[in-house]
Design an enzyme around this catalytic site. Structure first.
Site, PDB file in Angstrom:
ATOM      1  N   ASP A 208       3.551   8.167  15.301  1.00 17.09           N
ATOM      2  CA  ASP A 208       2.370   7.358  15.006  1.00 17.09           C
ATOM      3  C   ASP A 208       2.541   5.984  15.634  1.00 17.09           C
ATOM      4  O   ASP A 208       3.654   5.441  15.658  1.00 17.09           O
ATOM      5  CB  ASP A 208       2.191   7.200  13.493  1.00 17.09           C
TER       6      ASP A 208
ATOM      7  N   GLU B  70      -0.262   1.616   6.156  1.00 19.42           N
ATOM      8  CA  GLU B  70       0.207   2.383   7.317  1.00 19.42           C
ATOM      9  C   GLU B  70       1.166   1.569   8.188  1.00 19.42           C
ATOM     10  O   GLU B  70       2.193   2.079   8.617  1.00 19.42           O
ATOM     11  CB  GLU B  70      -0.978   2.856   8.168  1.00 19.42           C
TER      12      GLU B  70
END
Length: 137
Positions: A67, A50
């Site tokens: 994000d 991620e």
């Protein structure tokens, strides 16, 4: 006096900088924040895919949401872009970008409790059946 003020400002700025963890550094940090040992390899894999273990990482998604941080926590549901904490994790998104991962860890655990690892595409696309070796950590 002026030198003292400048020194104090430098110390404050350094204390809130982002950090890129080594794999074992990440393992130790996650342990410090109470992540379960039996899930540790999953968490490490998730973070590596991620954010590349970088607390300052941000990503804008196709739908316009963003994000934030180590766990790539989304502002549509979990954190507030405003000046006040908010959304499901009751946290400001900017607080997820510092080297102190306390708030990010708490929010990631909340997301996991609700959705397991399926909430993260990095985990779904890269970690099922292929987890990193952390035995030396």
């Amino acid at each position: 006096m002026q030198k003292l003020i400048i020194f104090a400002l430098v110390v404050l700025c350094v204390g809130s900088e982002a950090k890129t963890f080594t794999r074992c550094g990440l393992v130790h940090e996650l342990r410090k924040h109470g992540f379960e040992e039996n899930l540790m390899r999953n968490w490490v894999c998730l973070v590596e895919h991620e954010s590349s273990r970088d607390t300052s990482k941000t990503n804008t998604n196709r739908n316009g949401s963003k994000d934030y941080g180590l766990f790539q926590i989304n502002d549509r549901y979990w954190c507030s872009k405003g000046a006040s904490p908010g959304k499901d994790c009751n946290v400001k998104c900017s607080d997820l970008l510092t080297d102190d991962i306390t708030k990010a860890a708490k929010c990631a655990k909340k997301i996991y409790k609700r959705h397991r690892f399926d909430a993260w595409y990095g985990w779904k696309n890269h970690c099922q059946g292929s987890l990193p070796d952390i035995s030396s950590c």
